[in-house]
Write a protein that holds these residues in place. Sequence first.
Motif, PDB file in Angstrom:
ATOM      1  N   ASP A 153       1.484  16.556  -9.168  1.00 60.94           N
ATOM      2  CA  ASP A 153       2.232  17.659  -8.559  1.00 60.94           C
ATOM      3  C   ASP A 153       3.690  17.711  -8.981  1.00 60.94           C
ATOM      4  O   ASP A 153       4.422  18.581  -8.530  1.00 60.94           O
ATOM      5  N   ASP A 154       4.106  16.756  -9.760  1.00 59.75           N
ATOM      6  CA  ASP A 154       5.539  16.626 -10.053  1.00 59.75           C
ATOM      7  C   ASP A 154       5.821  17.117 -11.478  1.00 59.75           C
ATOM      8  O   ASP A 154       5.383  16.504 -12.454  1.00 59.75           O
ATOM      9  N   ASP A 155       6.568  18.193 -11.559  1.00 59.72           N
ATOM     10  CA  ASP A 155       6.851  18.794 -12.863  1.00 59.72           C
ATOM     11  C   ASP A 155       7.662  17.880 -13.781  1.00 59.72           C
ATOM     12  O   ASP A 155       7.710  18.088 -14.991  1.00 59.72           O
ATOM     13  N   ARG A 156       8.302  16.893 -13.189  1.00 61.87           N
ATOM     14  CA  ARG A 156       9.110  15.981 -14.019  1.00 61.87           C
ATOM     15  C   ARG A 156       8.251  14.969 -14.773  1.00 61.87           C
ATOM     16  O   ARG A 156       8.720  14.329 -15.704  1.00 61.87           O
ATOM     17  N   VAL A 157       7.007  14.809 -14.333  1.00 62.57           N
ATOM     18  CA  VAL A 157       6.084  13.947 -15.088  1.00 62.57           C
ATOM     19  C   VAL A 157       5.547  14.781 -16.246  1.00 62.57           C
ATOM     20  O   VAL A 157       5.000  15.862 -16.038  1.00 62.57           O
ATOM     21  N   ARG A 158       5.731  14.319 -17.460  1.00 59.31           N
ATOM     22  CA  ARG A 158       5.374  15.138 -18.628  1.00 59.31           C
ATOM     23  C   ARG A 158       4.157  14.620 -19.381  1.00 59.31           C
ATOM     24  O   ARG A 158       3.717  15.232 -20.357  1.00 59.31           O
TER      25      ARG A 158
ATOM     26  N   LYS B 110       0.627   2.808 -12.280  1.00 61.86           N
ATOM     27  CA  LYS B 110      -0.200   2.401 -11.139  1.00 61.86           C
ATOM     28  C   LYS B 110      -1.390   1.599 -11.659  1.00 61.86           C
ATOM     29  O   LYS B 110      -2.302   2.155 -12.262  1.00 61.86           O
ATOM     30  N   PRO B 111      -1.373   0.286 -11.425  1.00 61.06           N
ATOM     31  CA  PRO B 111      -2.523  -0.526 -11.860  1.00 61.06           C
ATOM     32  C   PRO B 111      -3.679  -0.360 -10.878  1.00 61.06           C
ATOM     33  O   PRO B 111      -3.507   0.174  -9.785  1.00 61.06           O
ATOM     34  N   ALA B 112      -4.839  -0.862 -11.275  1.00 55.89           N
ATOM     35  CA  ALA B 112      -6.019  -0.799 -10.407  1.00 55.89           C
ATOM     36  C   ALA B 112      -5.806  -1.669  -9.164  1.00 55.89           C
ATOM     37  O   ALA B 112      -5.130  -2.693  -9.224  1.00 55.89           O
ATOM     38  N   GLU B 113      -6.423  -1.266  -8.072  1.00 55.93           N
ATOM     39  CA  GLU B 113      -6.301  -1.997  -6.803  1.00 55.93           C
ATOM     40  C   GLU B 113      -6.783  -3.446  -6.939  1.00 55.93           C
ATOM     41  O   GLU B 113      -6.258  -4.337  -6.286  1.00 55.93           O
ATOM     42  N   ASP B 114      -7.815  -3.676  -7.759  1.00 59.69           N
ATOM     43  CA  ASP B 114      -8.377  -5.021  -7.871  1.00 59.69           C
ATOM     44  C   ASP B 114      -7.455  -5.985  -8.611  1.00 59.69           C
ATOM     45  O   ASP B 114      -7.564  -7.194  -8.431  1.00 59.69           O
ATOM     46  N   THR B 115      -6.608  -5.458  -9.493  1.00 61.78           N
ATOM     47  CA  THR B 115      -5.820  -6.351 -10.361  1.00 61.78           C
ATOM     48  C   THR B 115      -4.348  -5.938 -10.470  1.00 61.78           C
ATOM     49  O   THR B 115      -3.850  -5.718 -11.580  1.00 61.78           O
ATOM     50  N   PRO B 116      -3.640  -5.881  -9.354  1.00 66.88           N
ATOM     51  CA  PRO B 116      -2.239  -5.460  -9.440  1.00 66.88           C
ATOM     52  C   PRO B 116      -1.290  -6.574  -9.890  1.00 66.88           C
ATOM     53  O   PRO B 116      -0.163  -6.294 -10.316  1.00 66.88           O
TER      54      PRO B 116
ATOM     55  N   ARG C   8       0.866  -1.176   0.000  1.00 60.95           N
ATOM     56  CA  ARG C   8       0.000   0.000   0.000  1.00 60.95           C
ATOM     57  C   ARG C   8       0.905   1.228   0.000  1.00 60.95           C
ATOM     58  O   ARG C   8       1.241   1.796   1.039  1.00 60.95           O
ATOM     59  N   MET C   9       1.306   1.616  -1.191  1.00 58.72           N
ATOM     60  CA  MET C   9       2.229   2.750  -1.306  1.00 58.72           C
ATOM     61  C   MET C   9       1.451   4.051  -1.402  1.00 58.72           C
ATOM     62  O   MET C   9       0.248   4.049  -1.637  1.00 58.72           O
ATOM     63  N   GLY C  10       2.174   5.156  -1.248  1.00 59.98           N
ATOM     64  CA  GLY C  10       1.535   6.465  -1.330  1.00 59.98           C
ATOM     65  C   GLY C  10       2.433   7.459  -2.051  1.00 59.98           C
ATOM     66  O   GLY C  10       3.219   7.085  -2.933  1.00 59.98           O
ATOM     67  N   GLY C  11       2.320   8.718  -1.654  1.00 58.05           N
ATOM     68  CA  GLY C  11       3.003   9.797  -2.357  1.00 58.05           C
ATOM     69  C   GLY C  11       4.525   9.679  -2.361  1.00 58.05           C
ATOM     70  O   GLY C  11       5.172   9.932  -3.376  1.00 58.05           O
ATOM     71  N   ALA C  12       5.106   9.263  -1.230  1.00 62.56           N
ATOM     72  CA  ALA C  12       6.571   9.228  -1.139  1.00 62.56           C
ATOM     73  C   ALA C  12       7.147   8.226  -2.147  1.00 62.56           C
ATOM     74  O   ALA C  12       8.100   8.532  -2.880  1.00 62.56           O
ATOM     75  N   GLU C  13       6.539   7.038  -2.192  1.00 59.05           N
ATOM     76  CA  GLU C  13       7.025   6.021  -3.124  1.00 59.05           C
ATOM     77  C   GLU C  13       6.757   6.454  -4.575  1.00 59.05           C
ATOM     78  O   GLU C  13       7.558   6.172  -5.469  1.00 59.05           O
TER      79      GLU C  13
ATOM     80  N   THR D 202       1.889  -0.036  -6.436  1.00 56.61           N
ATOM     81  CA  THR D 202       0.490  -0.300  -6.077  1.00 56.61           C
ATOM     82  C   THR D 202       0.179   0.467  -4.790  1.00 56.61           C
ATOM     83  O   THR D 202       1.082   0.740  -4.004  1.00 56.61           O
ATOM     84  N   GLY D 203      -1.068   0.811  -4.608  1.00 53.73           N
ATOM     85  CA  GLY D 203      -1.411   1.484  -3.349  1.00 53.73           C
ATOM     86  C   GLY D 203      -2.535   2.479  -3.485  1.00 53.73           C
ATOM     87  O   GLY D 203      -3.502   2.247  -4.225  1.00 53.73           O
ATOM     88  N   GLU D 204      -2.390   3.587  -2.774  1.00 57.98           N
ATOM     89  CA  GLU D 204      -3.481   4.548  -2.652  1.00 57.98           C
ATOM     90  C   GLU D 204      -3.576   5.440  -3.886  1.00 57.98           C
ATOM     91  O   GLU D 204      -2.688   6.262  -4.152  1.00 57.98           O
ATOM     92  N   ALA D 205      -4.681   5.279  -4.591  1.00 55.15           N
ATOM     93  CA  ALA D 205      -4.840   5.939  -5.891  1.00 55.15           C
ATOM     94  C   ALA D 205      -4.684   7.458  -5.785  1.00 55.15           C
ATOM     95  O   ALA D 205      -3.942   8.073  -6.560  1.00 55.15           O
ATOM     96  N   LYS D 206      -5.369   8.035  -4.829  1.00 52.12           N
ATOM     97  CA  LYS D 206      -5.375   9.499  -4.730  1.00 52.12           C
ATOM     98  C   LYS D 206      -3.983  10.035  -4.426  1.00 52.12           C
ATOM     99  O   LYS D 206      -3.536  11.024  -5.012  1.00 52.12           O
ATOM    100  N   ALA D 207      -3.314   9.390  -3.476  1.00 52.94           N
ATOM    101  CA  ALA D 207      -1.990   9.861  -3.060  1.00 52.94           C
ATOM    102  C   ALA D 207      -0.983   9.696  -4.192  1.00 52.94           C
ATOM    103  O   ALA D 207      -0.173  10.599  -4.470  1.00 52.94           O
ATOM    104  N   ILE D 208      -1.048   8.569  -4.865  1.00 52.58           N
ATOM    105  CA  ILE D 208      -0.093   8.311  -5.953  1.00 52.58           C
ATOM    106  C   ILE D 208      -0.387   9.237  -7.131  1.00 52.58           C
ATOM    107  O   ILE D 208       0.504   9.921  -7.654  1.00 52.58           O
ATOM    108  N   GLY D 209      -1.661   9.291  -7.518  1.00 52.04           N
ATOM    109  CA  GLY D 209      -2.044  10.177  -8.626  1.00 52.04           C
ATOM    110  C   GLY D 209      -1.691  11.627  -8.302  1.00 52.04           C
ATOM    111  O   GLY D 209      -1.153  12.356  -9.137  1.00 52.04           O
TER     112      GLY D 209
END
Length: 477
Positions: free
Chosen positions: A214-219, A172-178, A36-41, A202-209
């Motif tokens: 929020d990351d300028d390096r994601v283009r 990030k795959p869906a929680e149901d089918t990682p 269950r990963m989040g923003g840091a990962e 895999t993990g928390e959709a909102k935190a990961i998304g």
Amino acid sequence: MRTECLINGEWVGADSGKTFEVTNPATGRVLTSVPRMGGAEARRAVDAAFAAWPAWRSRTAADRGKLVGELGRAMMRDQDRLAGLMTAEQGKPLGESKGEIAYAASFLEWASEEGKRLYGEIIPASAAGKRILVLRQSVGVAAIITPWNFPAAMITRKLGPALACGCPVVIKPAEDTPLSALAIAELAEEVGIPAGVVNVITGEAKAIGGAWLDDDRVRKLSFTGSTEVGRVLMKGASEHLLRLSLELGGHAPFLVFDDADLDKAVAAATACKFRNAGQTCICANRFIVQEGIHDAFVERFAEAINDLKVGEGTGDGVSIGPLINDAAVEKVESHVRDAIGKGGTVRAGGERVRIDGLADRFYAPTLITGMTPEMKIFREETFGPVAAVTRFKDEDEGVRLANDSEYGLAAYFFTRDASRLMRVAEALEYGIVGANDGGPSTAQAPFGGVKHSGFGREGGRYVMDEYTEIKYVSWGL
Ligand code: ADP
């Protein structure tokens, strides 16, 4: 079975050590747990991808293509194993899972070749001392967020072109089918795709998304899922003006004209509606049938539906597996109840199927006639094994009913009149039109929607535009 995430070439758990369970929807039993990963990962995955970008984009297209192609071949080598994993976590019949692995691998094969054709251009200049060059370059780190209905193919049709264009990815795959996603990551590592180029968490959709938005390096963000979440992501993307591809909900009409080939129309309707128990974004949801052929179509369609066997995806001859979770079954029930309450007639199915020893997530393939625009089933995606039919008088009315939706992903129609075929194909406000065809998806063709079904195209040469920037070099001699 891989149950850790891949970041920068290392298999890791969540910082917190937390996990969440993955269950088999057919049995309700827990298969395993994943991090269950989040923003840091999520940020660390971007660190890895961003660091890997210069070396990856500098490789030749042939070199990248070779690795992408090998990933596809590794998936086919392991087709049975991957299909078993998919059926276990997603529920679809084993034959469909095998088909999906082949379909998923086909995107990798196609992209591995197409990457070699990212041609630039030299444009005649208007000044004698200048040359105009147009280059196509990788956009950079691509974030990929996928749904559970096609656990492998929704990943590879983004992953293949992204890699072929020189973009490292964070997925990030869906929680149901990682598990299918982690298995693909493992094969990516095995075939030698360098550390950091493919990261799967895999993990928390909102935190990961949220971390990726929020990351300028994601283009680039390529998302397949609901229109609702697509809207959230689009709002979030405005801060950094992040490039988006959104493949969102659909609500496909399926028109049958009086002059249709009835055998073909019934076979296509059955395959198109009931694949993956109706849990596909391009599956036919509204059957709009001309008066003269309506009764014959309904009769034949009901027969075909009654032949479909419901059961666990591993069972012999099963063509309808469980729905993904309890909420999905409840949504189907509410659509059927609403349709009956508003005058619809159940011609097949219409209730849950209870099977000893299995979870209560099976719904009988269902046919309802007398659908009206007031019914939920006419307005909303059912995402289940329910076909609802209405009738129409003439071509104008049929097309009007078909276009009466906020969605615009796929539409189907059957006719043997060549003039009508082109007229109707042009008039349908959809990104994908199956004209006498219930299965249009294929790696070399553009896939995507209009209206609330989103924008951007996956597949074919068009998808390469999603992962490349155009750079203009004005060259003074
Ligand atoms: P579906 O109805 O197919 O489950 P969703 O749109 O809910 O579609 O989910 C599709 C994908 O989007 C899943 O991987 C899910 O975890 C992810 N997701 C859901 N909400 C968010 C969010 N706020 N930010 C990022 N990803 C999200």
